[in-house]
Design an enzyme around this catalytic site. Sequence first.
Site, PDB file in Angstrom:
ATOM      1  N   LYS A 261       0.867  -1.187   0.000  1.00 49.01           N
ATOM      2  CA  LYS A 261       0.000   0.000   0.000  1.00 49.01           C
ATOM      3  C   LYS A 261       0.902   1.235   0.000  1.00 49.01           C
ATOM      4  O   LYS A 261       1.799   1.368   0.845  1.00 49.01           O
ATOM      5  CB  LYS A 261      -0.877  -0.039   1.248  1.00 49.01           C
ATOM      6  CG  LYS A 261      -2.184   0.690   1.130  1.00 49.01           C
ATOM      7  CD  LYS A 261      -3.045   0.348   2.347  1.00 49.01           C
ATOM      8  CE  LYS A 261      -4.360   1.080   2.325  1.00 49.01           C
ATOM      9  NZ  LYS A 261      -5.097   0.855   3.577  1.00 49.01           N
TER      10      LYS A 261
HETATM   11  O1  G3P Z   1      -7.883   1.668   5.516  1.00 47.20           O
HETATM   12  C1  G3P Z   1      -8.202   2.921   5.056  1.00 47.20           C
HETATM   13  C2  G3P Z   1      -9.584   3.446   5.378  1.00 47.20           C
HETATM   14  O2  G3P Z   1     -10.548   2.468   5.223  1.00 47.20           O
HETATM   15  C3  G3P Z   1      -9.681   4.275   6.615  1.00 47.20           C
HETATM   16  O3  G3P Z   1     -10.990   4.551   7.027  1.00 47.20           O
HETATM   17  O4  G3P Z   1     -12.598   5.331   8.721  1.00 47.20           O
HETATM   18  O5  G3P Z   1     -10.166   5.867   9.007  1.00 47.20           O
HETATM   19  O6  G3P Z   1     -11.518   6.977   7.254  1.00 47.20           O
HETATM   20  P1  G3P Z   1     -11.327   5.743   8.057  1.00 47.20           P
END
Ligand code: G3P
Length: 216
Positions: A83
């Site tokens: 990633k």
């Molecule tokens: O893994 C990346 C993403 O899904 C993060 O989500 O909820 O931290 O915006 P969030």
Amino acid sequence: MQFFLDTANIEDIKKYSTWGIIDGVTTNPSLIAKEGVSLEKRIKEIAEVVKGPISSEVISTDLDGMLKEGRAYAKWAKNIYVKVPMTAAGLQAVSVLSKEGIKTNVTLIFSAGQAILAAKAGATLISPFIGRLDDISEDGMALIADIVKIFQNYKFPTKVLVASIRHPRHVIEAAKLGADIGTMPPAVFEQLVHHPLTDSGIKKFMDDWEKVKNKQ
Ligand code: G3P
């Protein structure tokens, strides 16, 4: 549509893997930090449980550092996806790693232009963050619609991994748009399972059965 689990918690990964619906796992530095373990140790533990794609994010922000980390991660297991953040150095890293046969996931995508660049660099997956766009009063799902349409127009092989999913409505809307993958935290899987009419329906069946179960 493939479903990925967006967590680095090994107990949750083991639990939801038994449901038979988990196609892969995504992690990020914040999720790993929450667990208090080393990245390498945790990714290797996840790889023992999950055979589908596992995203492991680089920490370096410069090209050489990203390449060094990405090549090392790719040796931890066959199903590691490196990633990489959506930056100029990240695009260069993806271009080099993809030519070496290493799978990549370009993260922190917030515009269709960024998605096109990542696809052209050879990304295997791209991760548009819809919840974080909604948080600032933008339309996360409109971005998914744009990216899916553009990738179809040009037959880009890059897959759209909808990230930062906050609730089941996000999952349904992304599925209607034809997004390839949705990654979601355990709480969203729980929400997807339950419906008040299912719960009350089970209770009614069980209550009715109690009344007659001893009858010949
Ligand atoms: O893994 C990346 C993403 O899904 C993060 O989500 O909820 O931290 O915006 P969030």
